[in-house]
Write a protein that holds these residues in place. Structure first.
Motif, PDB file in Angstrom:
ATOM      1  N   THR A  63       0.827  -1.213   0.000  1.00  0.00           N
ATOM      2  CA  THR A  63       0.000   0.000   0.000  1.00  0.00           C
ATOM      3  C   THR A  63       0.857   1.258   0.000  1.00  0.00           C
ATOM      4  N   ILE A  64       1.890   1.274   0.832  1.00  0.00           N
ATOM      5  CA  ILE A  64       2.764   2.447   0.923  1.00  0.00           C
ATOM      6  C   ILE A  64       3.521   2.676  -0.371  1.00  0.00           C
ATOM      7  N   VAL A  65       4.032   1.590  -0.958  1.00  0.00           N
ATOM      8  CA  VAL A  65       4.757   1.700  -2.225  1.00  0.00           C
ATOM      9  C   VAL A  65       3.858   2.305  -3.296  1.00  0.00           C
ATOM     10  N   GLY A  66       2.596   1.856  -3.333  1.00  0.00           N
ATOM     11  CA  GLY A  66       1.656   2.404  -4.306  1.00  0.00           C
ATOM     12  C   GLY A  66       1.332   3.862  -4.055  1.00  0.00           C
ATOM     13  N   LEU A  67       1.149   4.227  -2.795  1.00  0.00           N
ATOM     14  CA  LEU A  67       0.830   5.616  -2.462  1.00  0.00           C
ATOM     15  C   LEU A  67       1.986   6.557  -2.785  1.00  0.00           C
ATOM     16  N   PHE A  68       3.205   6.028  -2.777  1.00  0.00           N
ATOM     17  CA  PHE A  68       4.360   6.851  -3.118  1.00  0.00           C
ATOM     18  C   PHE A  68       4.577   6.953  -4.629  1.00  0.00           C
ATOM     19  N   GLY A  69       3.702   6.335  -5.403  1.00  0.00           N
ATOM     20  CA  GLY A  69       3.746   6.547  -6.845  1.00  0.00           C
ATOM     21  C   GLY A  69       4.068   5.353  -7.705  1.00  0.00           C
ATOM     22  N   ALA A  70       4.488   4.245  -7.109  1.00  0.00           N
ATOM     23  CA  ALA A  70       4.769   3.062  -7.924  1.00  0.00           C
ATOM     24  C   ALA A  70       3.465   2.549  -8.529  1.00  0.00           C
ATOM     25  N   PRO A  71       3.454   2.186  -9.821  1.00  0.00           N
ATOM     26  CA  PRO A  71       2.208   1.773 -10.487  1.00  0.00           C
ATOM     27  C   PRO A  71       1.821   0.334 -10.148  1.00  0.00           C
ATOM     28  N   VAL A  72       1.518   0.094  -8.880  1.00  0.00           N
ATOM     29  CA  VAL A  72       1.232  -1.270  -8.436  1.00  0.00           C
ATOM     30  C   VAL A  72      -0.253  -1.515  -8.179  1.00  0.00           C
ATOM     31  N   PHE A  73      -1.059  -0.461  -8.247  1.00  0.00           N
ATOM     32  CA  PHE A  73      -2.491  -0.643  -8.078  1.00  0.00           C
ATOM     33  C   PHE A  73      -3.120  -1.007  -9.418  1.00  0.00           C
ATOM     34  N   ALA A  74      -4.397  -1.359  -9.401  1.00  0.00           N
ATOM     35  CA  ALA A  74      -5.082  -1.795 -10.619  1.00  0.00           C
ATOM     36  C   ALA A  74      -4.948  -0.768 -11.739  1.00  0.00           C
ATOM     37  N   GLN A  75      -4.794  -1.276 -12.970  1.00  0.00           N
ATOM     38  CA  GLN A  75      -4.621  -0.440 -14.156  1.00  0.00           C
ATOM     39  C   GLN A  75      -3.369   0.421 -14.060  1.00  0.00           C
ATOM     40  N   LEU A  76      -2.330  -0.112 -13.423  1.00  0.00           N
ATOM     41  CA  LEU A  76      -1.021   0.534 -13.310  1.00  0.00           C
ATOM     42  C   LEU A  76      -1.116   1.921 -12.685  1.00  0.00           C
ATOM     43  N   GLN A  77      -2.001   2.057 -11.715  1.00  0.00           N
ATOM     44  CA  GLN A  77      -2.148   3.332 -11.030  1.00  0.00           C
ATOM     45  C   GLN A  77      -1.266   3.371  -9.780  1.00  0.00           C
ATOM     46  N   GLY A  78      -0.948   4.561  -9.366  1.00  0.00           N
ATOM     47  CA  GLY A  78      -0.161   4.769  -8.164  1.00  0.00           C
ATOM     48  C   GLY A  78      -0.227   6.229  -7.773  1.00  0.00           C
ATOM     49  N   GLY A  79       0.220   6.535  -6.573  1.00  0.00           N
ATOM     50  CA  GLY A  79       0.213   7.913  -6.111  1.00  0.00           C
ATOM     51  C   GLY A  79      -0.871   8.171  -5.088  1.00  0.00           C
ATOM     52  N   PRO A  80      -0.788   9.279  -4.371  1.00  0.00           N
ATOM     53  CA  PRO A  80      -1.754   9.595  -3.303  1.00  0.00           C
ATOM     54  C   PRO A  80      -3.169   9.838  -3.797  1.00  0.00           C
ATOM     55  N   GLY A  81      -3.335  10.050  -5.099  1.00  0.00           N
ATOM     56  CA  GLY A  81      -4.673  10.274  -5.641  1.00  0.00           C
ATOM     57  C   GLY A  81      -5.608   9.102  -5.408  1.00  0.00           C
ATOM     58  N   ILE A  82      -5.037   7.910  -5.195  1.00  0.00           N
ATOM     59  CA  ILE A  82      -5.860   6.724  -4.982  1.00  0.00           C
ATOM     60  C   ILE A  82      -6.645   6.826  -3.686  1.00  0.00           C
ATOM     61  N   LEU A  83      -6.198   7.710  -2.789  1.00  0.00           N
ATOM     62  CA  LEU A  83      -6.864   7.865  -1.490  1.00  0.00           C
ATOM     63  C   LEU A  83      -8.313   8.320  -1.641  1.00  0.00           C
ATOM     64  N   VAL A  84      -8.605   9.035  -2.708  1.00  0.00           N
ATOM     65  CA  VAL A  84      -9.959   9.558  -2.888  1.00  0.00           C
ATOM     66  C   VAL A  84     -10.791   8.675  -3.810  1.00  0.00           C
ATOM     67  N   ARG A  85     -10.271   7.534  -4.205  1.00  0.00           N
ATOM     68  CA  ARG A  85     -11.034   6.611  -5.040  1.00  0.00           C
ATOM     69  C   ARG A  85     -11.962   5.757  -4.167  1.00  0.00           C
ATOM     70  N   PRO A  86     -13.144   5.436  -4.656  1.00  0.00           N
ATOM     71  CA  PRO A  86     -14.068   4.598  -3.868  1.00  0.00           C
ATOM     72  C   PRO A  86     -13.518   3.212  -3.560  1.00  0.00           C
ATOM     73  N   THR A  87     -12.602   2.727  -4.387  1.00  0.00           N
ATOM     74  CA  THR A  87     -12.088   1.366  -4.211  1.00  0.00           C
ATOM     75  C   THR A  87     -10.888   1.290  -3.267  1.00  0.00           C
ATOM     76  N   PHE A  88     -10.471   2.418  -2.698  1.00  0.00           N
ATOM     77  CA  PHE A  88      -9.302   2.389  -1.833  1.00  0.00           C
ATOM     78  C   PHE A  88      -9.539   1.514  -0.593  1.00  0.00           C
ATOM     79  N   GLY A  89     -10.781   1.367  -0.188  1.00  0.00           N
ATOM     80  CA  GLY A  89     -11.087   0.520   0.960  1.00  0.00           C
ATOM     81  C   GLY A  89     -10.671  -0.921   0.750  1.00  0.00           C
ATOM     82  N   PHE A  90     -10.762  -1.394  -0.484  1.00  0.00           N
ATOM     83  CA  PHE A  90     -10.340  -2.765  -0.763  1.00  0.00           C
ATOM     84  C   PHE A  90      -8.832  -2.908  -0.578  1.00  0.00           C
ATOM     85  N   ILE A  91      -8.089  -1.881  -0.980  1.00  0.00           N
ATOM     86  CA  ILE A  91      -6.639  -1.919  -0.807  1.00  0.00           C
ATOM     87  C   ILE A  91      -6.285  -1.970   0.672  1.00  0.00           C
ATOM     88  N   LEU A  92      -6.930  -1.136   1.468  1.00  0.00           N
ATOM     89  CA  LEU A  92      -6.694  -1.152   2.910  1.00  0.00           C
ATOM     90  C   LEU A  92      -7.078  -2.491   3.524  1.00  0.00           C
TER      91      LEU A  92
END
Length: 201
Positions: A63-92
């Motif tokens: 989770t931390i690696v993704g929040l710091f910008g590595a494209p490890v979330f779905a659809q090669l997303q990364g960065g703090p912007g994921i915090l405001v996505r509705p699906t961030f709860g699944f990551i947590l």
């Protein structure tokens, strides 16, 4: 943490990144615009193999690696912007999933297949409880919810994914149970009978 622990933890972080982006390699796994991922499978496997603490730690690192910008979330997303996505709860929720799965197995004196399957399904339940409620809360409090948007509709939309995840949860339990104990024991540190010193009961 020992070197072996660090290596296998890093391996699960990498596996999680691959599992999140399987649709990049196989676009046909997109259903109605929703990418199917194998993240619950890896989170459950992390808890079963690494144990509660190390399993949860590996998911936290992911989770931390993704929040710091590595494209490890779905659809090669990364960065703090994921915090405001509705699906961030699944990551947590993956952190909780790994911890719950590992803890159930650790509490079992000699875990067999039923224990691994129960642990996996319990972890999956937390995955959906946290993730789905987060989606609902995100739309109610932070996004413009569609017309006739209800709590039941959110859960109804999760049903197709739930069927897939139950099947992969069973697969994760089977894989974890049948891994060589030489892989699991140094990491989880369970007190299996064969590990006891002579005279220990």
């Amino acid at each position: 943490m020992k070197s072996f622990d660090l290596v296998i933890t890093a391996m699960f972080v990498a596996l999680m990144g691959v599992a999140a982006n399987i649709t990049v390699l196989f676009p046909f796994l997109m259903i109605a615009g929703i990418p199917l991922t194998f993240q619950p499978f890896i989170a459950i496997l992390a808890g079963a193999v690494l144990g509660s603490k190390r399993g949860a730690f590996s998911m936290l690192v992911y989770t931390i690696v993704g929040l710091f910008g590595a494209p490890v979330f779905a659809q090669l997303q990364g960065g703090p912007g994921i915090l405001v996505r509705p699906t961030f709860g699944f990551i947590l929720s993956f952190i909780v999933v790994a911890f719950v799965v590992g803890k159930i197995i650790e509490k079992s004196r000699e875990p067999g297949m039923p224990t691994y399957l129960f642990a996996g399904l319990a972890g999956l339940a937390f995955n959906y409880l946290i993730g789905t409620n987060w989606v609902y809360g995100a739309y109610v409090f932070g996004f413009d919810a569609p017309e006739q948007f209800t709590y039941g509709i959110v859960w109804l939309g999760m049903l197709p994914l739930l069927v897939k995840d139950i099947l992969f949860t069973i697969a994760a339990g089977i894989v974890a149970r049948n891994l060589p104990e030489t892989v699991k024991r140094p990491v989880i540190g369970q007190n299996f009978p064969s590990q006891r010193a002579p005279g220990d009961y």
